[in-house]
Design a protein around this motif. Structure first.
Motif, PDB file in Angstrom:
ATOM      1  N   LEU A 102       0.817  -1.210   0.000  1.00 24.36           N
ATOM      2  CA  LEU A 102       0.000   0.000   0.000  1.00 24.36           C
ATOM      3  C   LEU A 102       0.852   1.261   0.000  1.00 24.36           C
ATOM      4  O   LEU A 102       0.319   2.365  -0.089  1.00 24.36           O
ATOM      5  N   GLY A 103       2.181   1.095   0.134  1.00 21.50           N
ATOM      6  CA  GLY A 103       3.074   2.240   0.005  1.00 21.50           C
ATOM      7  C   GLY A 103       3.719   2.707   1.287  1.00 21.50           C
ATOM      8  O   GLY A 103       4.288   3.802   1.320  1.00 21.50           O
ATOM      9  N   PHE A 104       3.656   1.887   2.338  1.00 20.58           N
ATOM     10  CA  PHE A 104       4.213   2.313   3.624  1.00 20.58           C
ATOM     11  C   PHE A 104       5.649   1.814   3.762  1.00 20.58           C
ATOM     12  O   PHE A 104       5.929   0.642   3.537  1.00 20.58           O
ATOM     13  N   ASP A 105       6.534   2.732   4.178  1.00 19.37           N
ATOM     14  CA  ASP A 105       7.950   2.397   4.322  1.00 19.37           C
ATOM     15  C   ASP A 105       8.282   1.965   5.732  1.00 19.37           C
ATOM     16  O   ASP A 105       9.041   1.015   5.952  1.00 19.37           O
ATOM     17  N   ARG A 106       7.765   2.664   6.737  1.00 16.46           N
ATOM     18  CA  ARG A 106       7.981   2.339   8.148  1.00 16.46           C
ATOM     19  C   ARG A 106       6.627   2.338   8.849  1.00 16.46           C
ATOM     20  O   ARG A 106       5.828   3.271   8.681  1.00 16.46           O
ATOM     21  N   PHE A 107       6.367   1.308   9.639  1.00 15.63           N
ATOM     22  CA  PHE A 107       5.073   1.239  10.316  1.00 15.63           C
ATOM     23  C   PHE A 107       5.173   0.300  11.509  1.00 15.63           C
ATOM     24  O   PHE A 107       6.072  -0.544  11.609  1.00 15.63           O
ATOM     25  N   LEU A 108       4.220   0.445  12.440  1.00 19.49           N
ATOM     26  CA  LEU A 108       4.139  -0.413  13.620  1.00 19.49           C
ATOM     27  C   LEU A 108       3.261  -1.626  13.319  1.00 19.49           C
ATOM     28  O   LEU A 108       2.300  -1.540  12.560  1.00 19.49           O
ATOM     29  N   VAL A 109       3.600  -2.758  13.949  1.00 29.56           N
ATOM     30  CA  VAL A 109       2.799  -3.976  13.838  1.00 29.56           C
ATOM     31  C   VAL A 109       2.563  -4.509  15.250  1.00 29.56           C
ATOM     32  O   VAL A 109       3.514  -4.864  15.947  1.00 29.56           O
ATOM     33  N   CYS A 110       1.290  -4.532  15.680  1.00 31.58           N
ATOM     34  CA  CYS A 110       0.931  -5.065  16.995  1.00 31.58           C
ATOM     35  C   CYS A 110       0.548  -6.535  16.850  1.00 31.58           C
ATOM     36  O   CYS A 110      -0.313  -6.867  16.026  1.00 31.58           O
ATOM     37  N   VAL A 111       1.190  -7.398  17.634  1.00 31.06           N
ATOM     38  CA  VAL A 111       0.945  -8.836  17.530  1.00 31.06           C
ATOM     39  C   VAL A 111       0.794  -9.443  18.914  1.00 31.06           C
ATOM     40  O   VAL A 111       1.256  -8.881  19.911  1.00 31.06           O
ATOM     41  N   ASP A 112       0.143 -10.622  18.970  1.00 34.33           N
ATOM     42  CA  ASP A 112       0.102 -11.353  20.223  1.00 34.33           C
ATOM     43  C   ASP A 112       1.249 -12.350  20.271  1.00 34.33           C
ATOM     44  O   ASP A 112       2.077 -12.421  19.367  1.00 34.33           O
ATOM     45  N   ARG A 113       1.301 -13.154  21.320  1.00 40.28           N
ATOM     46  CA  ARG A 113       2.445 -14.024  21.556  1.00 40.28           C
ATOM     47  C   ARG A 113       2.586 -15.123  20.509  1.00 40.28           C
ATOM     48  O   ARG A 113       3.665 -15.688  20.354  1.00 40.28           O
ATOM     49  N   ALA A 114       1.504 -15.441  19.797  1.00 38.44           N
ATOM     50  CA  ALA A 114       1.585 -16.496  18.788  1.00 38.44           C
ATOM     51  C   ALA A 114       2.572 -16.145  17.688  1.00 38.44           C
ATOM     52  O   ALA A 114       3.175 -17.032  17.080  1.00 38.44           O
ATOM     53  N   TYR A 115       2.757 -14.854  17.424  1.00 35.98           N
ATOM     54  CA  TYR A 115       3.639 -14.426  16.337  1.00 35.98           C
ATOM     55  C   TYR A 115       5.075 -14.258  16.821  1.00 35.98           C
ATOM     56  O   TYR A 115       6.018 -14.770  16.188  1.00 35.98           O
ATOM     57  N   ASN A 116       5.287 -13.531  17.922  1.00 34.49           N
ATOM     58  CA  ASN A 116       6.661 -13.338  18.370  1.00 34.49           C
ATOM     59  C   ASN A 116       7.241 -14.613  18.971  1.00 34.49           C
ATOM     60  O   ASN A 116       8.442 -14.704  19.219  1.00 34.49           O
ATOM     61  N   GLY A 117       6.406 -15.638  19.171  1.00 29.47           N
ATOM     62  CA  GLY A 117       6.918 -16.923  19.626  1.00 29.47           C
ATOM     63  C   GLY A 117       7.439 -17.790  18.505  1.00 29.47           C
ATOM     64  O   GLY A 117       7.985 -18.870  18.756  1.00 29.47           O
TER      65      GLY A 117
END
Length: 579
Positions: free
Chosen positions: A267-282
């Protein structure tokens, strides 16, 4: 109205060109009669049915094609004017949908019988062949490309001046999509119990992958990325929309978080935040953290209690609870986050034990139980004071926290400046005097720095890669709480998709086709319809806000005169000195 909107979104997405390209690549020649229902018309009808609140079933599609389309709408879709009975249009709709599915189906196979014994063994063996695996990989790429093109085309309905206010932050999560029938055996060697032989089992617990419990359900999981506010509370600048989707069997989300981020970045975003739960960072850093970092995403995430505290190190720095700190930070501050979580867990258990004990009859508690009750009560009573002390330690970490300097580089490295040495609570003892340091995305494997006061996290013999824990904000701070709380937007989005009064993807009776391909196609195009609905709701709310702003702020008086008219307000009197 629904049909025209759906046709506009599908046409502008580029989906017709993709379908045509794949059709030309897969067919041997151009011979054959022209289809009565074009491929693009199938996508349009799915979206239009969702917008109108109608099920996406072959019978409903047949009724629309036979009875609901006027001459101009048939011309718009390219649908034949050839007459036919309900059964004939049912067959034509079925054939058209399956022509689309044939171009993108990653798991082709029988869906009209339940495979058992030798039939299942034969099909299972075929799915393990290199040719089937290669076709699956190709079709998954095609399918996600097609679906996300249409999803992102729905976002183009937002006027540019509104969408330009959005800075690109998202939250991602999965939601259950039930299918008809019983769940298949948890073991790949067991006979099938569902006409969709490769579908999975869903459980609400853990990773959501059912392992054979009687409460497991036959289902897939839809992964969605949802736009969140630039800053907490900015709910009126742009609508919150689904920006990317994928789908998989329950619990098998490896790689899908990174795919969502990749599609969102288009969509054209260069820097952005991503909020995730523990299933992803695990997950593993190769399938999520590294691709996310290279895409320009900075994470906002939570940890399990054993992961808190010392998470990694680099030269004279410690990774503590997701942020870099100088190594001379006091050890009680390093462990404060884990200690706070442990305290909260102990207090919760103590409260539960006291509540259970209160149900026992008076005089029936043994001396040992009474002592346990006293210990639990003492813990609950002392908890507020202990919690205040730990929160103070967390707050004082800021004196030792490294400060990000600019944005991460294209290779994932980040430059940091050292904290002010005049403010630490203990003397600074850096390895060498310097103002800043650039930390690479992946840290070389080295031994722990000297005088480390605890073993490596989880007893690992290898140095942990800190990128697995790295996040934008300091964990458990007010800033982190506010941003991580915006993950509720993706949960609310998934809840609305499953709501019975709306699009109801939770009800398998709303779609009649079987298999991964039909389920993904119908559910994802419902997401497109929901995006359109959210845009409409946003502008209705915007119009109401503008209307409310134009109304006088002073309400009419409740007291009325003899004719029922509100009494006039008393004029302000001039109490100043005479002039």
């Amino acid at each position: 109205m629904y049909l025209q909107t759906a046709h506009r979104v599908v046409t502008e997405s580029g989906a017709p060109e993709l379908l045509h390209k794949w059709k030309q690549a897969d067919r041997a020649s151009n011979a054959g009669a022209k289809p009565l229902i074009p491929l693009t018309a199938v996508l349009t009808l799915f979206v239009a049915h969702a917008l109108a609140g109608r099920p996406i079933t072959y019978d409903e599609l047949a009724s629309t094609l036979r009875l609901r389309l006027d001459h101009d709408e048939r011309v718009l879709l390219g649908v034949s004017h050839k007459p036919g009975t309900q059964d004939q249009w049912y067959d034509r709709a079925w054939a058209a949908v399956n022509r689309v599915i044939a171009l993108v189906d990653p798991y082709p196979g029988p869906r009209n019988v339940i495979l058992r014994g030798g039939a299942w063994e034969s099909f299972r063996d075929r799915t393990q062949t290199p040719a089937y695996a290669a076709n699956t990989a190709l079709m998954l790429e095609r399918f996600d490309e097609l679906i996300n093109a249409v999803v992102q085309a729905s976002i183009s309905l937002v006027p540019p001046d509104i969408w330009s206010a959005y800075e690109g932050s998202i939250a991602i999560d999965a939601t259950r999509v039930r299918i008809t029938g019983r769940p298949n055996a948890a073991s790949a060697n067991g006979d099938r119990s569902n006409p969709d032989p490769l579908s999975g089992r869903y459980t609400r617990l853990g990773s959501h992958q059912g392992l054979g419990a009687g409460t497991d359900e036959a289902a897939y999981e839809l992964e969605t990325a949802v736009s969140i506010w630039n800053r907490p509370g900015e709910s009126d600048r742009f609508p919150s929309l689904v920006t990317a989707v994928t789908m998989h069997n329950p619990g098998q989300l490896i790689g899908h978080g990174a795919r969502l981020i990749g599609f969102h970045k288009r969509l054209g975003f260069d820097r952005f935040l991503v909020c995730v739960d523990r299933a992803y960072n695990g997950g593993t850093i190769e399938t999520f953290h590294v691709p996310a970092r290279l895409a320009g995403a900075e994470l906002v995430m939570d940890y399990q209690r054993p992961e808190l505290g010392l998470q990694g190190w680099y030269e004279d720095l410690f990774m503590v609870d997701g942020n870099w700190h100088v190594r001379w930070m006091p050890w009680d501050m390093v462990m404060a986050g884990r200690d706070l979580e442990e305290l909260n867990e102990k207090v919760a258990r103590a409260r539960g034990a006291l509540k259970a004990a209160s149900r026992d009859e008076e005089g029936t508690r043994t001396p040992e139980q009474l002592k346990e009750d006293a210990d639990n009560r003492a813990l609950v009573d002392s908890a507020p004071e202990l919690r205040v002390a730990l929160l103070k330690l967390l707050h004082n970490r800021s004196r030792y926290r490294m400060k990000p300097h600019g944005l991460p580089d294209a290779d994932g490295a980040q430059r940091y400046t050292y904290p002010n040495e005049d403010r630490p609570l203990v003397d600074a003892t850096p390895l060498k005097r310097r103002q800043s340091v650039t930390i690479p995305m992946l840290i070389p494997e080295t031994d722990a720095p000297p005088r480390t006061e605890a073993p490596r996290p989880s007893g690992s013999p290898r140095k942990p890669q800190p990128i697995r824990f790295l996040q934008k904000f300091a964990h458990n701070t007010p800033e982190w709480d506010a941003h991580y709380g915006m993950r509720n937007l993706v949960e609310a989005s998934n809840r609305l998709l499953k709501k019975g009064t709306r699009f109801n993807i939770a009800d398998p009776d709303q779609r009649s086709g079987r298999g991964y391909a039909f389920t993904y196609l119908s559910v994802a195009l419902v997401v497109v319809a929901d995006n359109i609905h959210r845009i409409r709701v946003f502008f209705h709310a915007e119009a109401k806000r503008a209307d409310d702003a134009s109304k006088p702020k002073t309400r009419a008086r409740r007291r009325k005169d003899a004719n029922g008219n509100p009494l006039p307000r008393r004029q302000t009197t001039n109490t100043g000195p005479p002039r």
